[in-house]
Design an enzyme around this catalytic site. Structure first.
Site: not given
Length: 295
Positions: A148, A224
């Protein structure tokens, strides 16, 4: 399937509201009074203004929306040693990634998930689910946090907002060109816009909006892989692979997260068939294999 429809509906609603607003404000008046001639430059500017307005507004209020939508509780003063460890770990990762310390929170959810959001990398929010904290090892939690933090350091929230603004702009732009063509050439409207213009424009916006959402999700999937690489760099490749494998082991657990935040979670759920085009995340197997190749 319902989650995909809700996601598409959100994007299409922004485009349709902008479309109606343009008409009410009279901005359509400059288009094609004669034949199919359009002032394309003015049209593109106006579509750009409204196309970016919704995505940038969502970006600026993203932290507030995330807190409200997930029930995230911000850790301002740690009450337990787990919260203290969480703050210290995020602070360490943020320092190593070269960004300011983000807000840190925990949201009440059984599934293992985490997300990052915020309008810039020095004013972000990183949150993890209660289920992830309870079932993942400290090294795996650190890897998820590093993933994150990677999103934040890479500026992924801003990037996706800009991409969404671009596709919104061109959906509105080409939909109006199509609507004008149908109105003037097919139905031979001579003054102003007839009903065919509005009907054709709305239909074109719906179709192009779905295609645009697929493009945005393609960019999201590419993003991602970069966040996984950042997580591997910050927390170790082995820990990042272990965290993704643990997520894969829990794939039967439904992912409950607001659709506006799904693209920012570490786990986007599983989709099959045509629904794969609207996946915000690549399959976990592909992400694990990419990390293994990275070595």
């Amino acid at each position: 399937m319902m989650r995909i429809l809700l996601f598409l509906a959100t994007n299409l609603a922004v485009i349709l509201i902008a479309s109606i607003t343009l008409s009410l404000l009279g901005f359509d008046g400059f288009m094609a009074a004669n034949g199919v001639d359009l002032n394309l430059q003015q049209l593109l500017v106006f579509c750009g203004v409204f196309g970016f307005a919704g995505s940038l507004f969502s970006l600026f209020i993203s932290k507030w929306m995330a807190k409200m939508g997930t029930g995230t509780q911000i850790i301002s003063q740690p009450r337990t040693r787990h919260e203290q460890w969480l703050l210290q770990t995020v602070e360490e990762l943020a320092r190593e990634a070269g960004i300011k310390m983000p807000e840190v929170g925990i949201f009440p959810a059984y599934e293992s998930n985490a997300f990052a959001t915020g309008w810039n990398k020095n004013d972000a929010l990183v949150a993890v689910s209660q289920g992830l904290l309870e079932r993942f090892s400290p090294d795996e939690v650190k890897a998820v946090l590093a993933h994150e933090i990677g999103h934040v350091a890479n500026g992924d929230m801003v990037t996706l907002a800009l991409i969404q603004g671009v596709v919104n702009t061109f959906v509105m732009f080409f939909a109006r060109i199509f609507g004008n063509f149908i109105d003037k050439v097919v139905f031979k409207s001579e003054e102003g816009h007839g009903p065919a213009f509005y009907i054709a424009t709305i239909v074109a916006e719906l179709v192009l909006g779905i295609l645009a959402s697929a493009i945005v999700m393609w960019f999201s999937r590419r993003r991602e892989f970069r966040a996984d690489e950042a997580g591997a760099h910050l927390a170790g490749t082995g820990s990042m692979i272990n965290a993704l494998q643990r997520l894969r082991a829990e794939q039967g657990v439904p992912v409950h997260m607001p659709d506006t935040l799904t693209a920012f979670g570490i786990n986007g759920g599983i989709k099959h068939g045509l629904k794969r085009l609207f996946m915000s995340h690549p399959p976990l197997e592909e992400r694990i294999e990419a990390l293994r190749r990275r070595g």
